[in-house]
Scaffold this motif. Structure first.
Motif, PDB file in Angstrom:
ATOM      1  N   GLY A  63     -32.737 -14.614  29.081  1.00  0.00           N
ATOM      2  CA  GLY A  63     -34.025 -14.021  29.427  1.00  0.00           C
ATOM      3  C   GLY A  63     -35.178 -14.997  29.414  1.00  0.00           C
ATOM      4  O   GLY A  63     -36.282 -14.644  29.848  1.00  0.00           O
ATOM      5  N   GLY A  64     -34.952 -16.213  28.892  1.00  0.00           N
ATOM      6  CA  GLY A  64     -36.010 -17.217  28.952  1.00  0.00           C
ATOM      7  C   GLY A  64     -36.275 -17.989  27.690  1.00  0.00           C
ATOM      8  O   GLY A  64     -36.916 -19.044  27.737  1.00  0.00           O
ATOM      9  N   ALA A  65     -35.845 -17.489  26.518  1.00  0.00           N
ATOM     10  CA  ALA A  65     -36.056 -18.233  25.278  1.00  0.00           C
ATOM     11  C   ALA A  65     -35.206 -19.507  25.296  1.00  0.00           C
ATOM     12  O   ALA A  65     -34.022 -19.464  25.633  1.00  0.00           O
ATOM     13  CB  ALA A  65     -35.690 -17.382  24.076  1.00  0.00           C
ATOM     14  N   ARG A  66     -35.800 -20.656  24.942  1.00  0.00           N
ATOM     15  CA  ARG A  66     -35.053 -21.916  25.025  1.00  0.00           C
ATOM     16  C   ARG A  66     -33.950 -21.988  23.978  1.00  0.00           C
ATOM     17  O   ARG A  66     -32.845 -22.445  24.261  1.00  0.00           O
ATOM     18  CB  ARG A  66     -36.009 -23.100  24.826  1.00  0.00           C
ATOM     19  N   ASN A  67     -34.248 -21.574  22.757  1.00  0.00           N
ATOM     20  CA  ASN A  67     -33.292 -21.609  21.647  1.00  0.00           C
ATOM     21  C   ASN A  67     -33.370 -20.281  20.911  1.00  0.00           C
ATOM     22  O   ASN A  67     -34.475 -19.749  20.703  1.00  0.00           O
ATOM     23  CB  ASN A  67     -33.631 -22.733  20.665  1.00  0.00           C
ATOM     24  N   VAL A  68     -32.227 -19.763  20.504  1.00  0.00           N
ATOM     25  CA  VAL A  68     -32.186 -18.504  19.752  1.00  0.00           C
ATOM     26  C   VAL A  68     -31.403 -18.739  18.472  1.00  0.00           C
ATOM     27  O   VAL A  68     -30.291 -19.290  18.499  1.00  0.00           O
ATOM     28  CB  VAL A  68     -31.536 -17.376  20.572  1.00  0.00           C
ATOM     29  N   ILE A  69     -31.993 -18.320  17.351  1.00  0.00           N
ATOM     30  CA  ILE A  69     -31.346 -18.438  16.044  1.00  0.00           C
ATOM     31  C   ILE A  69     -31.373 -17.059  15.410  1.00  0.00           C
ATOM     32  O   ILE A  69     -32.441 -16.502  15.157  1.00  0.00           O
ATOM     33  CB  ILE A  69     -32.078 -19.455  15.146  1.00  0.00           C
ATOM     34  N   VAL A  70     -30.202 -16.473  15.176  1.00  0.00           N
ATOM     35  CA  VAL A  70     -30.102 -15.145  14.578  1.00  0.00           C
ATOM     36  C   VAL A  70     -29.693 -15.303  13.120  1.00  0.00           C
ATOM     37  O   VAL A  70     -28.616 -15.828  12.825  1.00  0.00           O
ATOM     38  CB  VAL A  70     -29.085 -14.256  15.319  1.00  0.00           C
ATOM     39  N   THR A  71     -30.571 -14.873  12.219  1.00  0.00           N
ATOM     40  CA  THR A  71     -30.243 -14.928  10.791  1.00  0.00           C
ATOM     41  C   THR A  71     -29.503 -13.650  10.415  1.00  0.00           C
ATOM     42  O   THR A  71     -29.894 -12.543  10.803  1.00  0.00           O
ATOM     43  CB  THR A  71     -31.504 -15.101   9.945  1.00  0.00           C
ATOM     44  N   LEU A  72     -28.435 -13.824   9.649  1.00  0.00           N
ATOM     45  CA  LEU A  72     -27.532 -12.714   9.336  1.00  0.00           C
ATOM     46  C   LEU A  72     -27.432 -12.443   7.840  1.00  0.00           C
ATOM     47  O   LEU A  72     -26.414 -11.949   7.361  1.00  0.00           O
ATOM     48  CB  LEU A  72     -26.138 -13.010   9.903  1.00  0.00           C
ATOM     49  N   GLY A  73     -28.478 -12.776   7.085  1.00  0.00           N
ATOM     50  CA  GLY A  73     -28.465 -12.517   5.656  1.00  0.00           C
ATOM     51  C   GLY A  73     -27.349 -13.272   4.963  1.00  0.00           C
ATOM     52  O   GLY A  73     -27.144 -14.469   5.180  1.00  0.00           O
ATOM     53  N   ALA A  74     -26.596 -12.551   4.149  1.00  0.00           N
ATOM     54  CA  ALA A  74     -25.525 -13.181   3.378  1.00  0.00           C
ATOM     55  C   ALA A  74     -24.396 -13.714   4.261  1.00  0.00           C
ATOM     56  O   ALA A  74     -23.587 -14.529   3.809  1.00  0.00           O
ATOM     57  CB  ALA A  74     -24.967 -12.185   2.372  1.00  0.00           C
ATOM     58  N   GLN A  75     -24.334 -13.263   5.526  1.00  0.00           N
ATOM     59  CA  GLN A  75     -23.288 -13.775   6.419  1.00  0.00           C
ATOM     60  C   GLN A  75     -23.592 -15.178   6.939  1.00  0.00           C
ATOM     61  O   GLN A  75     -22.693 -15.903   7.340  1.00  0.00           O
ATOM     62  CB  GLN A  75     -23.104 -12.839   7.616  1.00  0.00           C
ATOM     63  N   GLY A  76     -24.886 -15.552   6.980  1.00  0.00           N
ATOM     64  CA  GLY A  76     -25.237 -16.877   7.455  1.00  0.00           C
ATOM     65  C   GLY A  76     -26.159 -16.845   8.652  1.00  0.00           C
ATOM     66  O   GLY A  76     -27.016 -15.954   8.774  1.00  0.00           O
ATOM     67  N   VAL A  77     -25.979 -17.774   9.583  1.00  0.00           N
ATOM     68  CA  VAL A  77     -26.872 -17.955  10.722  1.00  0.00           C
ATOM     69  C   VAL A  77     -26.034 -18.244  11.974  1.00  0.00           C
ATOM     70  O   VAL A  77     -25.058 -18.989  11.916  1.00  0.00           O
ATOM     71  CB  VAL A  77     -27.848 -19.124  10.481  1.00  0.00           C
ATOM     72  N   LEU A  78     -26.450 -17.657  13.100  1.00  0.00           N
ATOM     73  CA  LEU A  78     -25.831 -17.942  14.400  1.00  0.00           C
ATOM     74  C   LEU A  78     -26.872 -18.665  15.248  1.00  0.00           C
ATOM     75  O   LEU A  78     -27.972 -18.147  15.462  1.00  0.00           O
ATOM     76  CB  LEU A  78     -25.391 -16.638  15.061  1.00  0.00           C
ATOM     77  N   THR A  79     -26.554 -19.865  15.724  1.00  0.00           N
ATOM     78  CA  THR A  79     -27.489 -20.611  16.551  1.00  0.00           C
ATOM     79  C   THR A  79     -26.969 -20.727  17.986  1.00  0.00           C
ATOM     80  O   THR A  79     -25.778 -20.933  18.216  1.00  0.00           O
ATOM     81  CB  THR A  79     -27.732 -22.039  16.010  1.00  0.00           C
ATOM     82  N   LEU A  80     -27.889 -20.588  18.935  1.00  0.00           N
ATOM     83  CA  LEU A  80     -27.597 -20.845  20.340  1.00  0.00           C
ATOM     84  C   LEU A  80     -28.714 -21.753  20.838  1.00  0.00           C
ATOM     85  O   LEU A  80     -29.786 -21.289  21.247  1.00  0.00           O
ATOM     86  CB  LEU A  80     -27.543 -19.546  21.141  1.00  0.00           C
ATOM     87  N   LEU A  81     -28.480 -23.060  20.737  1.00  0.00           N
ATOM     88  CA  LEU A  81     -29.494 -24.045  21.067  1.00  0.00           C
ATOM     89  C   LEU A  81     -29.391 -24.458  22.521  1.00  0.00           C
ATOM     90  O   LEU A  81     -28.338 -24.319  23.149  1.00  0.00           O
ATOM     91  CB  LEU A  81     -29.350 -25.269  20.154  1.00  0.00           C
TER      92      LEU A  81
END
Length: 314
Positions: A225-243
């Protein structure tokens, strides 16, 4: 409306500028979160500085950045305390306006024995931040390397801040909190780093987000949709990055003993902003931010839990 500020803002030589909210947090600890209509007996109370904007600014300052703040306070005791707290952190408050006709923002927070929380926020003076406010302090944004925004202030002001930063070639971070629906048309193209948690990612996309795999699907939609980088924080599960230019990467959370998760997400964002402003790569900045967030949950409170650079390096 009375605004105790000059029309021309002195340029803050800040590497990170945070545009956002300041709240006085009224924190109660209880064995569990109350059910609707239930009166529950708590066992501790504290009054501490908070607000997503304030927390992220303090995190960036403690973790190595020069920081300026753009926002609004009421002309009350809470406002004086919140301003003093930022100044103690060496945060430039030149662009922090005071509105005499409204109270400063407050947040009512219940934290249970499992370190989960429930929060009710009253915006107060945070609701007085406008596109005109941003225009008054445009020079502060232009002098930055990174501008950080959230959604606890009016959307017109946040859009104006993101557009100003883009116009000046400044890196933008949006923490879409709270998010209840997709962002307005045209916003994603203004965002270099979009950082939602799992609930916010679901609200932004309409997709369920409960795992790294589902977070990756939501992140892909947001990047498309246009965001250059997306970082989804998942609490105790960790982090998902799409750079930018990369496939999605899942980063498990460090194992720590959690005491209070209140400011973990804000610590992550402030740490990331501080690193990006110093020229650190996005991948390395993310790892540093995850360490800082993990450290913060081992201590109680919002801003009191945010670590310093020395503590992370110790």
């Amino acid at each position: 409306m009375a605004i105790e500020t000059t029309a021309t803002t002195q340029v803050a030589q800040a590497r990170v500028t945070v545009v956002g909210s300041l709240n006085m947090d009224l924190v109660v600890q209880a064995p569990r979160l109350p059910a609707p209509g239930e009166t529950l007996t708590g066992y501790a109370f504290a009054q501490v500085a908070g607000g997503k904007g304030g927390n992220q600014a303090v995190a960036a300052a403690r973790l190595g950045a020069q920081v300026a703040f753009v926002g609004c306070l009421g002309a009350d005791a809470n406002g004086a305390l919140l301003r003093a707290g930022l100044e103690t952190e060496q945060i430039d408050c030149t662009a922090l306006e005071t509105h005499a006709a409204v109270a400063s923002g407050v947040a009512l927070i219940v934290v249970d024995d499992a370190s989960q929380n429930a929060i009710v926020v009253v915006a107060g003076a945070n609701g007085r931040l406008t596109a005109q406010s941003i225009a008054r302090h445009d020079a502060v944004l232009a002098a930055s390397q990174v501008v950080v925004c959230q959604l606890e202030t009016p959307p017109q002001a946040i859009h104006a801040a993101l557009a100003s930063a883009r116009r000046h070639g400044v890196t933008t971070i949006l923490n879409p909190a709270p998010a209840t629906a997709p962002l307005p048309e045209g916003w994603l193209a203004l965002i270099d780093y979009l950082i939602p948690n799992e609930h916010e990612a679901a609200a932004l996309t309409g997709l369920p987000v409960t795992s790294p795999a589902t977070a990756a699907r939501a992140a892909a939609q947001l990047r498309d949709g246009g965001a250059r980088n997306v970082i989804v924080t998942l609490g105790a599960q960790g982090v998902l990055t799409l750079l930018e230019g990369c496939e999605s990467v899942y980063h498990p959370a460090p194992k720590v003993h959690a005491v209070d998760t209140t400011a973990a997400g804000d610590t992550f964002i402030g740490a990331l902003a501080a690193q990006l402003a110093q020229g650190v790569t996005a991948a390395d900045a993310m790892v540093f931010a995850q360490r800082a967030a993990a450290f913060s949950v081992t201590r109680a409170g919002a801003q009191p839990s945010i670590p310093t650079l020395a503590e992370l390096q110790g």
